[in-house]
Design a protein around this motif. Structure first.
Motif, PDB file in Angstrom:
ATOM      1  N   ARG A  55      60.474  19.749  61.637  1.00  0.00           N
ATOM      2  CA  ARG A  55      60.967  18.690  62.486  1.00  0.00           C
ATOM      3  C   ARG A  55      61.837  17.699  61.565  1.00  0.00           C
ATOM      4  N   ALA A  56      62.051  18.278  60.368  1.00  0.00           N
ATOM      5  CA  ALA A  56      63.052  17.459  59.546  1.00  0.00           C
ATOM      6  C   ALA A  56      62.551  16.213  59.082  1.00  0.00           C
ATOM      7  N   ARG A  57      61.262  16.027  59.045  1.00  0.00           N
ATOM      8  CA  ARG A  57      60.619  14.787  58.668  1.00  0.00           C
ATOM      9  C   ARG A  57      60.260  14.611  57.329  1.00  0.00           C
ATOM     10  N   VAL A  58      60.518  15.761  56.305  1.00  0.00           N
ATOM     11  CA  VAL A  58      59.997  15.568  54.995  1.00  0.00           C
ATOM     12  C   VAL A  58      61.286  16.084  54.158  1.00  0.00           C
ATOM     13  N   ASN A  59      61.326  15.312  52.876  1.00  0.00           N
ATOM     14  CA  ASN A  59      62.190  15.827  52.069  1.00  0.00           C
ATOM     15  C   ASN A  59      61.567  17.111  51.160  1.00  0.00           C
ATOM     16  N   VAL A  60      62.028  18.400  51.469  1.00  0.00           N
ATOM     17  CA  VAL A  60      61.112  19.432  50.880  1.00  0.00           C
ATOM     18  C   VAL A  60      61.718  19.709  49.463  1.00  0.00           C
ATOM     19  N   SER A  61      60.677  20.261  48.486  1.00  0.00           N
ATOM     20  CA  SER A  61      61.170  20.498  46.997  1.00  0.00           C
ATOM     21  C   SER A  61      61.699  21.453  46.942  1.00  0.00           C
ATOM     22  N   LEU A  62      62.464  21.934  45.934  1.00  0.00           N
ATOM     23  CA  LEU A  62      62.837  23.334  45.644  1.00  0.00           C
ATOM     24  C   LEU A  62      61.928  24.485  45.624  1.00  0.00           C
ATOM     25  N   ASP A  63      60.740  24.086  45.118  1.00  0.00           N
ATOM     26  CA  ASP A  63      59.669  24.885  44.809  1.00  0.00           C
ATOM     27  C   ASP A  63      59.033  25.179  46.150  1.00  0.00           C
ATOM     28  N   ASN A  64      59.091  24.297  47.011  1.00  0.00           N
ATOM     29  CA  ASN A  64      58.439  24.536  48.265  1.00  0.00           C
ATOM     30  C   ASN A  64      59.472  25.465  49.250  1.00  0.00           C
ATOM     31  N   ILE A  65      60.600  25.141  49.182  1.00  0.00           N
ATOM     32  CA  ILE A  65      61.790  25.803  49.660  1.00  0.00           C
ATOM     33  C   ILE A  65      61.452  27.438  49.260  1.00  0.00           C
ATOM     34  N   GLU A  66      61.520  27.533  48.223  1.00  0.00           N
ATOM     35  CA  GLU A  66      61.115  28.993  47.635  1.00  0.00           C
ATOM     36  C   GLU A  66      60.156  29.549  47.948  1.00  0.00           C
ATOM     37  N   ARG A  67      59.193  28.951  48.248  1.00  0.00           N
ATOM     38  CA  ARG A  67      57.744  29.426  48.852  1.00  0.00           C
ATOM     39  C   ARG A  67      57.731  30.003  50.226  1.00  0.00           C
ATOM     40  N   ILE A  68      58.795  28.922  50.780  1.00  0.00           N
ATOM     41  CA  ILE A  68      58.848  29.274  52.443  1.00  0.00           C
ATOM     42  C   ILE A  68      59.505  30.337  52.580  1.00  0.00           C
ATOM     43  N   ALA A  69      60.680  30.489  51.683  1.00  0.00           N
ATOM     44  CA  ALA A  69      61.659  31.685  51.908  1.00  0.00           C
ATOM     45  C   ALA A  69      60.732  32.807  51.435  1.00  0.00           C
ATOM     46  N   THR A  70      60.233  32.904  50.627  1.00  0.00           N
ATOM     47  CA  THR A  70      59.484  34.190  50.127  1.00  0.00           C
ATOM     48  C   THR A  70      58.530  34.650  51.157  1.00  0.00           C
ATOM     49  N   ALA A  71      57.737  33.610  51.903  1.00  0.00           N
ATOM     50  CA  ALA A  71      56.827  33.903  52.902  1.00  0.00           C
ATOM     51  C   ALA A  71      57.621  34.502  54.055  1.00  0.00           C
ATOM     52  N   LEU A  72      58.962  34.215  54.176  1.00  0.00           N
ATOM     53  CA  LEU A  72      59.676  34.526  55.526  1.00  0.00           C
ATOM     54  C   LEU A  72      60.173  35.882  55.143  1.00  0.00           C
ATOM     55  N   ASP A  73      60.424  36.329  53.890  1.00  0.00           N
ATOM     56  CA  ASP A  73      60.789  37.544  52.981  1.00  0.00           C
ATOM     57  C   ASP A  73      62.476  37.262  53.456  1.00  0.00           C
ATOM     58  N   VAL A  74      63.071  36.131  53.041  1.00  0.00           N
ATOM     59  CA  VAL A  74      64.575  36.027  53.092  1.00  0.00           C
ATOM     60  C   VAL A  74      64.924  35.111  51.981  1.00  0.00           C
ATOM     61  N   PRO A  75      66.343  35.375  51.462  1.00  0.00           N
ATOM     62  CA  PRO A  75      66.924  34.516  50.459  1.00  0.00           C
ATOM     63  C   PRO A  75      66.799  33.209  50.654  1.00  0.00           C
ATOM     64  N   ALA A  76      66.497  32.351  49.742  1.00  0.00           N
ATOM     65  CA  ALA A  76      66.373  30.851  50.071  1.00  0.00           C
ATOM     66  C   ALA A  76      67.904  30.272  50.629  1.00  0.00           C
ATOM     67  N   SER A  77      68.900  31.026  49.948  1.00  0.00           N
ATOM     68  CA  SER A  77      70.226  30.425  50.628  1.00  0.00           C
ATOM     69  C   SER A  77      70.400  30.611  52.159  1.00  0.00           C
ATOM     70  N   LEU A  78      69.846  31.527  52.665  1.00  0.00           N
ATOM     71  CA  LEU A  78      69.956  31.962  54.210  1.00  0.00           C
ATOM     72  C   LEU A  78      69.291  30.544  55.034  1.00  0.00           C
ATOM     73  N   LEU A  79      68.371  29.831  54.186  1.00  0.00           N
ATOM     74  CA  LEU A  79      67.629  28.611  55.030  1.00  0.00           C
ATOM     75  C   LEU A  79      68.707  27.450  54.793  1.00  0.00           C
ATOM     76  N   PHE A  80      69.700  27.502  54.166  1.00  0.00           N
ATOM     77  CA  PHE A  80      70.793  26.549  54.193  1.00  0.00           C
ATOM     78  C   PHE A  80      72.137  26.776  54.977  1.00  0.00           C
ATOM     79  N   ALA A  81      72.183  28.202  55.568  1.00  0.00           N
ATOM     80  CA  ALA A  81      73.452  28.484  56.260  1.00  0.00           C
ATOM     81  C   ALA A  81      73.147  27.688  57.542  1.00  0.00           C
TER      82      ALA A  81
END
Length: 83
Positions: A55-81
């Motif tokens: 819901r874009a309510r929090v400022n997410v740390s890079l560590d947590n972005i990496e954890r989410i990307a890994t759990a989704l099995d996608v490169p973190a860069s795709l989460l910003f495309a």
């Protein structure tokens, strides 16, 4: 109760990078048929935090972005495309 597996609305205005991240996390989660709870568990994060990210309510740390990307099995860069 887990959030539904409803894809994000493609007409949603994506003003900030946080909005893009939120849209993409939800899109990838739904495409992989994961609930917020399942994604949170896989990423080692709380379901409520995943909800806040989507819901874009929090400022997410890079560590947590990496954890989410890994759990989704996608490169973190795709989460910003932009979709």
């Amino acid at each position: 109760m887990s959030a539904s597996l409803k894809a994000p609305d493609p007409s949603t205005p994506l003003v900030s990078l946080r909005d893009v991240l939120a849209f993409n996390v939800r899109s990838y989660r739904v495409a992989k048929m994961l609930s917020q709870e399942q994604l949170g568990f896989a990423a080692g994060l709380d379901r409520t935090f995943v909800s806040q990210v989507e819901r874009a309510r929090v400022n997410v740390s890079l560590d947590n972005i990496e954890r989410i990307a890994t759990a989704l099995d996608v490169p973190a860069s795709l989460l910003f495309a932009r979709p």
